[in-house]
Design a protein around this motif. Structure first.
Motif, short mmCIF file in Angstrom:
data_model
loop_
_atom_site.label_atom_id
_atom_site.label_comp_id
_atom_site.label_asym_id
_atom_site.label_seq_id
_atom_site.Cartn_x
_atom_site.Cartn_y
_atom_site.Cartn_z
N PHE A 15 0.82 -1.22 0.00
CA PHE A 15 0.00 0.00 0.00
C PHE A 15 0.85 1.27 0.00
CE2 PHE A 15 -2.79 -2.63 3.12
CZ PHE A 15 -3.25 -3.42 2.08
N VAL A 16 2.17 1.13 0.00
CA VAL A 16 3.04 2.29 0.26
C VAL A 16 4.01 2.54 -0.89
CG1 VAL A 16 2.87 2.05 2.77
CG2 VAL A 16 4.65 0.81 1.53
N ARG A 17 4.79 3.61 -0.77
CA ARG A 17 5.75 3.98 -1.81
C ARG A 17 7.03 4.47 -1.13
NH1 ARG A 17 2.27 8.04 -0.94
NH2 ARG A 17 3.13 10.13 -0.67
N GLU A 18 8.13 4.47 -1.89
CA GLU A 18 9.39 4.97 -1.36
C GLU A 18 9.27 6.46 -1.03
OE1 GLU A 18 12.55 4.13 -4.07
OE2 GLU A 18 12.60 1.98 -3.60
N PHE B 204 0.75 -1.26 5.93
CA PHE B 204 1.60 -1.04 4.75
C PHE B 204 1.43 -2.10 3.67
CE2 PHE B 204 4.44 -3.87 7.13
CZ PHE B 204 4.98 -4.66 6.13
N GLY B 205 0.71 -3.19 3.97
CA GLY B 205 0.55 -4.22 2.95
C GLY B 205 -0.27 -5.39 3.44
N LEU B 206 -0.33 -6.40 2.59
CA LEU B 206 -1.15 -7.58 2.87
C LEU B 206 -0.60 -8.73 2.03
CD1 LEU B 206 -5.01 -7.65 3.01
CD2 LEU B 206 -3.86 -9.15 1.40
N ILE B 207 -0.66 -9.93 2.57
CA ILE B 207 -0.29 -11.12 1.81
C ILE B 207 -1.48 -12.07 1.80
CG2 ILE B 207 1.45 -12.90 1.42
CD1 ILE B 207 3.27 -11.49 3.35
N ARG B 208 -1.79 -12.59 0.65
CA ARG B 208 -2.97 -13.46 0.54
C ARG B 208 -2.66 -14.91 0.85
NH1 ARG B 208 -5.05 -10.89 -5.15
NH2 ARG B 208 -5.81 -8.90 -4.32
#
Length: 232
Positions: A170-173, A183-187
């Motif tokens: 969900f993020v950027r540098e 900041f993210g997700l793993i399925r």
């Protein structure tokens, strides 16, 4: 508060990434009911499981410089000194790594372990072997962040597992994160590795259950008081 509102308050929200999957399971359940009702009820159970997988509950994050919170729900599977993946740019000397394994029953929304600026994001394709194995850190598909903090550069790596087939970021540098921020997700089943620079005191043990955004994995300033908390 009414009974309906009370029940609604106990049901965690669903992350939008899960809507297509939940909808797909629900559609298949309807088809299974048409074929044979016992199969339909199996489909309902799988639909409920899918909704639970993508749940995104509110968390209360301890806030103080020096704290490192868990980026994932799950079990602390490994604590070891290892050389970090080359793409993180953290050097070739062993660093303290804390690994949290997420089963298919855990919440899979990932949260930043620290407050800081995202210095680097590095994605690497790979295999899908069991994420509990140590070699998964090198062989599996992964996405890594390097976060710059007052206590040093901290790496956090999302590792795809045996069932996982997509890592979502969900993020950027250059973005600044708060501790516990999503900041993210793993399925579907995977692992998070946190690489800590010298000076961190680990406060968990292997086999312990961790809660994303809440469980303190390590502390650079052990003994300091003054923690506050943020609900998110």
């Amino acid at each position: 508060m009414s009974i309906a509102n009370s029940i609604r308050a106990q049901i965690p929200p669903i992350h939008p990434e899960g809507y297509p999957f939940i909808g797909g399971f629900a559609l298949v359940s309807l088809l299974l009911f048409w074929l044979w009702s016992p199969l339909g009820w199996i489909g309902v159970g799988l639909t409920v499981w899918c909704a639970l997988f993508f749940r995104d509950p509110v968390r209360v994050t301890p806030v103080r410089e020096g704290l490192v919170v868990s980026p994932a729900d799950g079990r602390v599977s490994m604590i070891a000194q290892v050389v970090p993946p080359a793409e993180l740019g953290l050097g070739d000397k062993p660093l303290l790594r804390v690994s949290v394994f997420m089963s298919v029953f855990n919440c899979h929304v990932n949260r930043s372990p620290v407050a800081g600026r995202i210095e680097r994001i590095a994605y690497r394709p790979g295999k899908f072997i069991n994420a509990e194995l140590d070699k998964a850190s090198e062989d599996n598909e992964r996405n890594s962040l390097v976060i710059s903090t007052p206590d040093g550069r901290i790496g956090v790596t999302q590792i795809a597992g045996l069932v996982a087939r997509r890592i979502v970021s969900f993020v950027r540098e250059g973005q600044t994160l708060s501790a516990g921020e999503r900041f993210g997700l793993i399925r579907f089943g995977s692992r998070l590795d946190v690489y800590l620079p010298e000076g961190a005191k680990v406060l968990v043990s292997e086999g312990q259950t961790a809660i994303a955004g809440e469980t303190v994995l390590a502390d650079f300033r052990l003994g300091d008081g003054g923690r506050t908390y943020r609900v998110d």
